[in-house]
Design a protein around this motif. Structure first.
Motif, PDB file in Angstrom:
ATOM      1  N   GLN A  39      21.840  25.773  34.108  1.00 14.34           N
ATOM      2  CA  GLN A  39      22.271  27.178  34.084  1.00 14.34           C
ATOM      3  C   GLN A  39      22.956  27.604  32.783  1.00 14.34           C
ATOM      4  O   GLN A  39      22.689  28.682  32.260  1.00 14.34           O
ATOM      5  N   ASP A  88      26.823  23.717  32.393  1.00 15.76           N
ATOM      6  CA  ASP A  88      26.957  23.985  33.830  1.00 15.76           C
ATOM      7  C   ASP A  88      25.578  23.737  34.424  1.00 15.76           C
ATOM      8  O   ASP A  88      24.655  24.536  34.215  1.00 15.76           O
ATOM      9  N   GLU A 137      29.683  20.811  34.461  1.00 12.60           N
ATOM     10  CA  GLU A 137      30.073  21.506  35.699  1.00 12.60           C
ATOM     11  C   GLU A 137      28.982  21.341  36.756  1.00 12.60           C
ATOM     12  O   GLU A 137      27.796  21.370  36.417  1.00 12.60           O
ATOM     13  N   ASP A 138      29.397  21.215  37.998  1.00 13.78           N
ATOM     14  CA  ASP A 138      28.470  21.042  39.121  1.00 13.78           C
ATOM     15  C   ASP A 138      27.267  20.158  38.751  1.00 13.78           C
ATOM     16  O   ASP A 138      26.109  20.602  38.838  1.00 13.78           O
ATOM     17  N   ASP A 163      32.581  23.659  40.738  1.00 12.77           N
ATOM     18  CA  ASP A 163      32.548  25.124  40.894  1.00 12.77           C
ATOM     19  C   ASP A 163      32.062  25.446  42.312  1.00 12.77           C
ATOM     20  O   ASP A 163      32.881  25.607  43.220  1.00 12.77           O
ATOM     21  N   LEU A 222      36.865  24.776  38.478  1.00 11.49           N
ATOM     22  CA  LEU A 222      36.576  26.127  38.010  1.00 11.49           C
ATOM     23  C   LEU A 222      37.317  27.098  38.934  1.00 11.49           C
ATOM     24  O   LEU A 222      37.282  26.934  40.158  1.00 11.49           O
ATOM     25  N   LYS A 281      37.682  30.925  40.093  1.00 13.64           N
ATOM     26  CA  LYS A 281      37.111  32.268  40.112  1.00 13.64           C
ATOM     27  C   LYS A 281      37.802  33.057  41.220  1.00 13.64           C
ATOM     28  O   LYS A 281      37.601  32.762  42.409  1.00 13.64           O
ATOM     29  N   LYS A 302      36.201  30.547  30.610  1.00 14.68           N
ATOM     30  CA  LYS A 302      34.730  30.593  30.569  1.00 14.68           C
ATOM     31  C   LYS A 302      34.258  31.966  31.040  1.00 14.68           C
ATOM     32  O   LYS A 302      34.502  32.328  32.195  1.00 14.68           O
TER      33      LYS A 302
HETATM   34 ZN    ZN Z   1      29.153  27.153  37.769  1.00 16.44          ZN
END
Ligand code: ZN
Ligand code: PGA
Length: 427
Positions: A164, A243, A286-287, A313, A336, A338, A389
């Motif tokens: 991603q 990611d 990430e992930d 995440d 992460l 959010k 990020k």
């Molecule tokens: Zn992510």
């Protein structure tokens, strides 16, 4: 009634960076100050996130937010009108209580996070200080290290490549401004390489170049080349952060890498990622595995956690309990954060604090669907997160956040410090 008593709460339908409607909330206090915040929206969402309430039906592909706005103007306003905006914990408890579901499905996570953040901003405005300062109090803060996307992929680019985010991180930049300078040169070089190859096809959802590559490896090779052509040493000057967002291509216990024509089990995924870590200057992933693959997360962190930062995440969805569990089982080394995954400021802070308590890194993050709202830049500085990020260094909804940190860095003057490191140490 005090100066900071909430006198009105109102919702407004505004637009995000993917031409989708979203919720803006405005919270007004007795002293006349107003706080305003806009809910962002993800595309590669974790299943454990607070629910983004959408109307279904005909308009805008079912993504209208009339119900969520009705909730802001109705039940949510009723629940917090008359309360003190300085008491964020009570406000958020009232929001959570009124919703009454475990995942904010009834009133909508989008409605709740917009109101919760707007309340926080109203409180800061009423005190006459910047939000980051309001949050930090008299504690020292650092300017966060940015991880910035150069190529977008996965769900943000019609799955043109599986991975991603292909990002860069300038671990030894002496300032935020310098990190952005370096990144902008890499971005320019990457664009020039794609143009020369006839592969320049615009940008993906977060402003990184559209990944017109034949394989994930080709994307990584091109990123290294862009770093070199920009005049930097890959690794020491400008390193790579990925990611993988692996939940997106995980199905029935298998990882299906469509671009590479491969189907892997957990061990195969880990072997592929370890191979990339050996070959490329990667400092953060990430992930790396699916949100359902906790055993895979543990195995990967055992194998690579001392060489790269391993971020959860979709795996942790900004949930304090999940962060605790991940810390106890050593499933990752960073979290992460959010706000809209959690749904309120207090729950976001609880997840952040859990990370801190257990020595995990924390990265404040935007979503792929964003707006000009810059609140998270203030959270990243005010909570002293250390990392930030928000996508690429192109598109206004991204640069709005980077530029806000530049302003804060300037305001901090000689007190502005970046977390200088050659790799991500556990805190
Ligand atoms: Zn992510
Ligand atoms: P999302 O992507 O906002 O589409 O979930 C961002 C991320 O995965 O970090």
């Amino acid at each position: 009634m005090t100066d900071t008593t909430i006198v009105s709460v109102r919702g407004r339908r505004v637009w995000d960076s993917r031409a989708r409607p979203t919720v803006e909330a405005e919270v007004a206090l007795a002293d006349g100050t107003v706080g305003r915040a806009i809910a962002p929206a993800g595309a590669s969402t974790g299943t454990g996130e607070a629910i983004d309430l959408r109307d279904a039906g005909e308009a805008f592909g079912g993504l209208d937010v009339r119900k969520a706005l009705g909730n802001v103007n109705g039940e949510i306003a009723d629940a917090i009108r008359g309360q003190d905006a300085l008491d964020q914990a009570s406000i958020d408890a009232a929001l959570i209580g009124r919703d009454g579901t475990p995942n904010k499905a009834r009133l909508g996570g989008n409605a709740l996070i917009a109101v919760s953040l707007a309340t926080l901003k109203a409180a800061a405005a009423s005190r006459g200080v910047g939000l980051w300062r309001h949050l930090a109090g008299d504690q020292p803060v650092r300017i966060p290290l940015p991880e910035i996307q150069i190529f977008g992929g996965g769900a943000h680019a019609a799955r043109r490549v599986d991975i991603q985010d292909f990002m860069v991180v300038c671990l030894q930049a002496s300032s935020f401004a310098e990190a952005l300078d370096r990144t902008a040169e890499v971005y320019r070089a990457a664009g020039a390489i794609l143009k020369a190859r006839g592969l320049l096809q615009g940008v993906a959802d977060e402003g990184g170049f559209w990944p017109a590559f034949a394989s994930n490896d080709e994307a990584l090779d091109t990123l290294v080349l862009a770093i070199e052509q920009a005049g930097f040493r890959p690794g020491p000057d400008v390193a790579i952060s990925l990611d993988v967002a692996a939940s997106e291509f995980h199905d029935g216990g298998r990882y299906r890498l469509a671009r590479d024509g491969r189907e892997l089990d957990t061990d195969g995924m880990i072997a592929m990622l370890l191979g990339w870590i050996d070959r490329y200057p990667i400092v953060s992933i990430e992930d790396p595995l699916s949100e359902e693959d906790a055993a895979g997360f543990r195995a990967f962190t055992r194998a690579a956690g001392d060489r790269v930062q391993v971020i959860g995440d979709d795996f942790l969805v900004t949930n304090a309990k999940r962060v605790e569990m991940a810390a106890q089982t050593r499933a990752c080394t960073a979290v992460l954060v959010k706000p809209n995954q959690a749904g309120t400021v207090s729950e976001t802070k609880a997840a952040f604090d859990a990370a801190r308590r257990h020595g995990l890194g924390a990265i404040i993050s935007a979503r792929s669907g964003e707006t000009e709202d810059v609140t998270i830049a203030h959270l990243a500085v005010g909570w002293d997160a250390g990392q930030f990020k928000v996508g690429s260094i192109a598109r206004g909804e991204r640069t709005a956040k980077w530029n806000e940190v530049l302003r804060i860095e300037e305001e901090l003057g000689s007190q502005a410090r970046m977390p200088a490191a050659t790799r991500f140490e556990p805190r």
